[in-house]
Design a protein around this motif. Structure first.
Motif, mmCIF file in Angstrom:
data_model
loop_
_atom_site.group_PDB
_atom_site.id
_atom_site.type_symbol
_atom_site.label_atom_id
_atom_site.label_comp_id
_atom_site.label_asym_id
_atom_site.label_seq_id
_atom_site.Cartn_x
_atom_site.Cartn_y
_atom_site.Cartn_z
ATOM 1 N N SER A 331 36.310 -40.233 -33.696
ATOM 2 C CA SER A 331 36.335 -38.819 -33.336
ATOM 3 C C SER A 331 36.435 -37.869 -34.516
ATOM 4 O O SER A 331 36.145 -36.682 -34.373
ATOM 5 N N ALA A 332 36.874 -38.364 -35.685
ATOM 6 C CA ALA A 332 37.147 -37.494 -36.833
ATOM 7 C C ALA A 332 38.127 -36.393 -36.457
ATOM 8 O O ALA A 332 38.012 -35.242 -36.875
ATOM 9 N N ALA A 333 39.121 -36.745 -35.640
ATOM 10 C CA ALA A 333 40.093 -35.766 -35.153
ATOM 11 C C ALA A 333 41.191 -35.547 -36.185
ATOM 12 O O ALA A 333 41.483 -36.417 -37.014
ATOM 13 N N GLY A 334 41.820 -34.383 -36.087
ATOM 14 C CA GLY A 334 42.956 -34.079 -36.946
ATOM 15 C C GLY A 334 44.281 -34.261 -36.252
ATOM 16 O O GLY A 334 45.320 -34.357 -36.907
ATOM 17 N N GLU A 335 44.258 -34.332 -34.907
ATOM 18 C CA GLU A 335 45.495 -34.487 -34.146
ATOM 19 C C GLU A 335 45.160 -35.053 -32.765
ATOM 20 O O GLU A 335 44.094 -34.784 -32.210
ATOM 21 N N ILE A 336 46.070 -35.836 -32.227
ATOM 22 C CA ILE A 336 45.932 -36.413 -30.892
ATOM 23 C C ILE A 336 47.159 -36.022 -30.083
ATOM 24 O O ILE A 336 48.287 -36.111 -30.579
ATOM 25 N N GLN A 337 46.927 -35.596 -28.863
ATOM 26 C CA GLN A 337 48.020 -35.240 -27.963
ATOM 27 C C GLN A 337 48.039 -36.221 -26.798
ATOM 28 O O GLN A 337 47.012 -36.475 -26.171
ATOM 29 N N VAL A 338 49.219 -36.770 -26.513
ATOM 30 C CA VAL A 338 49.397 -37.746 -25.436
ATOM 31 C C VAL A 338 50.429 -37.207 -24.457
ATOM 32 O O VAL A 338 51.520 -36.781 -24.856
ATOM 33 N N SER A 339 50.082 -37.212 -23.186
ATOM 34 C CA SER A 339 50.996 -36.757 -22.135
ATOM 35 C C SER A 339 51.156 -37.870 -21.115
ATOM 36 O O SER A 339 50.160 -38.415 -20.631
ATOM 37 N N VAL A 340 52.388 -38.205 -20.801
ATOM 38 C CA VAL A 340 52.709 -39.220 -19.792
ATOM 39 C C VAL A 340 53.664 -38.576 -18.805
ATOM 40 O O VAL A 340 54.843 -38.355 -19.110
ATOM 41 N N ARG A 341 53.163 -38.262 -17.628
ATOM 42 C CA ARG A 341 53.964 -37.589 -16.605
ATOM 43 C C ARG A 341 53.706 -38.211 -15.240
ATOM 44 O O ARG A 341 52.684 -38.864 -15.030
ATOM 45 N N LYS A 342 54.624 -37.960 -14.343
ATOM 46 C CA LYS A 342 54.514 -38.490 -12.994
ATOM 47 C C LYS A 342 54.478 -37.336 -12.004
ATOM 48 O O LYS A 342 55.340 -36.451 -12.037
ATOM 49 N N TYR A 343 53.467 -37.332 -11.147
ATOM 50 C CA TYR A 343 53.319 -36.324 -10.104
ATOM 51 C C TYR A 343 53.425 -37.031 -8.751
ATOM 52 O O TYR A 343 52.462 -37.642 -8.291
ATOM 53 N N GLY A 344 54.605 -36.963 -8.147
ATOM 54 C CA GLY A 344 54.813 -37.704 -6.902
ATOM 55 C C GLY A 344 54.711 -39.199 -7.170
ATOM 56 O O GLY A 344 55.335 -39.738 -8.086
ATOM 57 N N PRO A 345 53.893 -39.911 -6.398
ATOM 58 C CA PRO A 345 53.761 -41.355 -6.607
ATOM 59 C C PRO A 345 52.684 -41.725 -7.618
ATOM 60 O O PRO A 345 52.338 -42.901 -7.740
ATOM 61 N N VAL A 346 52.134 -40.757 -8.346
ATOM 62 C CA VAL A 346 51.016 -41.012 -9.254
ATOM 63 C C VAL A 346 51.459 -40.752 -10.698
ATOM 64 O O VAL A 346 52.005 -39.699 -11.011
ATOM 65 N N LEU A 347 51.223 -41.747 -11.550
ATOM 66 C CA LEU A 347 51.459 -41.586 -12.978
ATOM 67 C C LEU A 347 50.168 -41.080 -13.623
ATOM 68 O O LEU A 347 49.097 -41.660 -13.431
ATOM 69 N N VAL A 348 50.267 -39.996 -14.377
ATOM 70 C CA VAL A 348 49.103 -39.386 -15.018
ATOM 71 C C VAL A 348 49.276 -39.493 -16.528
ATOM 72 O O VAL A 348 50.252 -38.984 -17.086
#
Length: 399
Positions: A331-348
Motif C-alpha cells: 500500500s505504501a501507507a504511512g499509517e494503519i488504523q485498526v478498530s476492534v469493537r462489538k455491536y450487539g452480538p457482532v464483532l466488527v
C-alpha cells in the motif's frame, strides 16, 4: 508501537458504512397491521364473490378458461400487492423483487382472505370480552356481584383472554409464513440457500488450509532452510584449520548473527501458523505483537469488555494480521488504523490504511480471509478505490 483510540462518531454504521439491520416494528404498528389485514381480507372476500363467482363457469369451459383466468389473476395481483405493502410497512418484512406465478398468487390470496377473516372474528371476540369486562367492573362497583360469581367470571374471562391472545399471535405467525411462501424466500428456499452456503464455505476453508500449508512450506524452504545452510557453511569455515583467531572470531560472529536471524524468521513463521499470545495473553496483546512487528505505525482502538469465543478471536487476529501484512507490502501507507469493537452480538474489525489503494478482493491473501470469515458465517468487505484509502471490514457473529 502506538495504541490510541480512533475517533468515532455517534451513530456510525456497523461496518463499512452499511446501515444496521432493520429493527422489528413496535407493537402498536404491528397491531395496526393486523387490523388492516382484517380489512384487506374483506376486500379479498368481496373480490372472490363479485369477480370470482361470475367467472367460475367461464373457468370450467375450456374455450374461455384462459381468458377468465387472466382476468381473475389481474385483480388478484393488485390485492396481493396491497398485502405485500402491508407486510413491508407494518411488519418490516423484506421480499426479493422477483415474479410470482399466477397459481401461487391465487392460492395466497385465498388463504390470506380465510386467515384474515378468522383474525377479524378473534378480534371481535376480544372486543366483546372487553365489553363484558367493563360490565363486570360496573357490577362490582355497584355491589351487585357476589364473591363466587366474581371468581368464576374472572377465571373464565382469563382463560378466554389467554386463548384469544394466543390465537392472534398464531394467526399473525401464519400470515408471515404465508407471505414468505408467496413472495419468498420460503423456508425451503432458505434451507437450500443455507446448504449451498455451507458447502461453498467448506470447500473454501479446505482450499484456504491447503494454500496456507503451501505458503508455510515455501517460507520454510526459501527462508529458514537457506539461512540454516548458510549457518552450516559459516560454522564449517570456522572449523577449518589455517585461520587466524581474528578470522575465526569474524566467522563465529557471522554465524551468531545468522542464527539470530533464523530464530526471528522461525518465530515469524510460527506466528503466521498460530500465535501463542492468543492463548496466553488474549487478543489485545496478540494485536500489540502485530503492531510491534510491523514497519508502519499502527493505531489500535480495542474496545471489548468481555472475552470472545476462541474461533472468533482467532479469526479476528488473522484478519488484522493479514490486512496489516498486505498494507505493509503493497500500500505504501504511512499509517494503519485498526478498530476492534462489538455491536450487539457482532464483532466488527476494521483495518484502514492511507496508502495508494487498488487492493484486489480476489487476491490470494484476501481470498483466504474471505474463507476464514465465511466459515464463521461472517462477512468481509473490501473498499479500496484507486488512490486510497483501503478499508477492510470483517463482521463476525459471536453468538
Amino acid at each position: 508501537m502506538t495504541i490510541q483510540p480512533l475517533p468515532t462518531a455517534p451513530g456510525t454504521a456497523l461496518a463499512g458504512g452499511e446501515p444496521a439491520a432493520k429493527p422489528t416494528p413496535a407493537l402498536p404498528l404491528r397491531a395496526a397491521g393486523v387490523f388492516l389485514g382484517c380489512l384487506t381480507a374483506l376486500l379479498g372476500l368481496l373480490y372472490f364473490v363479485v369477480v370470482g363467482v361470475p367467472l367460475g363457469p367461464l373457468l370450467l369451459w375450456p374455450r374461455t378458461r384462459r381468458r377468465a383466468f387472466v382476468v381473475l389473476t389481474a385483480g388478484a395481483r393488485r390485492l396481493t400487492a396491497l398485502e405485500r405493502w402491508r407486510r413491508s410497512v407494518f411488519f418490516g418484512d423484506s421480499f426479493p423483487d422477483r415474479p410470482v406465478p399466477d397459481q401461487r398468487i391465487l392460492r395466497y390470496l385465498a388463504a390470506r382472505t380465510h386467515a384474515g377473516l378468522i383474525t377479524g372474528v378473534v378480534l371481535g371476540l376480544l372486543a366483546f370480552g372487553a365489553v363484558l369486562a367493563s360490565l363486570l367492573a360496573a357490577s362490582l362497583v355497584r355491589g351487585t356481584l357476589d364473591g363466587r360469581e366474581l371468581v368464576t367470571q374472572v377465571l373464565l374471562g382469563g382463560v378466554l383472554l389467554f386463548l384469544d391472545v394466543q390465537g392472534l399471535f398464531s394467526l399473525e405467525a401464519l400470515d408471515a409464513r404465508m407471505a414468505r411462501e408467496c413472495f419468498g424466500p420460503s423456508e425451503r428456499e432458505l434451507m437450500q440457500q443455507r446448504i449451498e452456503e455451507l458447502a461453498t464455505s467448506r470447500a473454501a476453508v479446505l482450499q484456504a488450509v491447503d494454500t496456507e500449508r503451501r505458503r508455510i512450506e515455501r517460507d520454510l524452504h526459501d527462508g529458514v532452510q537457506q539461512r540454516l545452510v548458510a549457518l552450516a557453511m559459516l560454522l564449517g569455515r570456522a572449523r577449518r584449520g589455517g585461520r587466524t583467531p581474528e578470522q575465526a572470531r569474524n566467522l563465529l560472529e557471522q554465524a551468531h548473527k545468522e542464527s539470530q536471524e533464523v530464530l526471528t524468521e522461525l518465530r515469524e513463521v510460527a506466528w503466521r501458523v498460530y500465535p501463542t499470545a492468543l492463548d496466553n495473553l488474549g487478543l489485545q496483546e496478540a494485536l500489540a505483537g502485530v503492531s510491534e512487528r510491523c514497519s508502519i505505525p499502527i493505531r489500535i482502538d480495542f474496545a471489548l469488555a468481555e472475552p470472545l469465543p476462541a474461533p472468533v478471536e482467532t479469526a479476528a487476529y488473522f484478519v488484522v494480521s493479514e490486512s496489516v501484512t498486505n498494507a505493509a507490502k503493497h500500500s505504501a501507507a504511512g499509517e494503519i488504523q485498526v478498530s476492534v469493537r462489538k455491536y450487539g452480538p457482532v464483532l466488527v474489525i476494521q483495518v484502514e490504511d492511507d496508502g495508494v489503494g487498488g487492493a484486489r478482493p480476489e487476491g490470494s491473501g484476501l481470498t483466504g480471509l474471505h474463507s476464514r470469515v465465511g466459515a464463521l458465517d461472517g462477512r468481509l468487505h473490501v473498499h479500496s478505490p484507486s488512490g486510497g484509502p483501503t478499508t477492510i471490514t470483517a463482521e463476525l457473529p459471536c453468538a
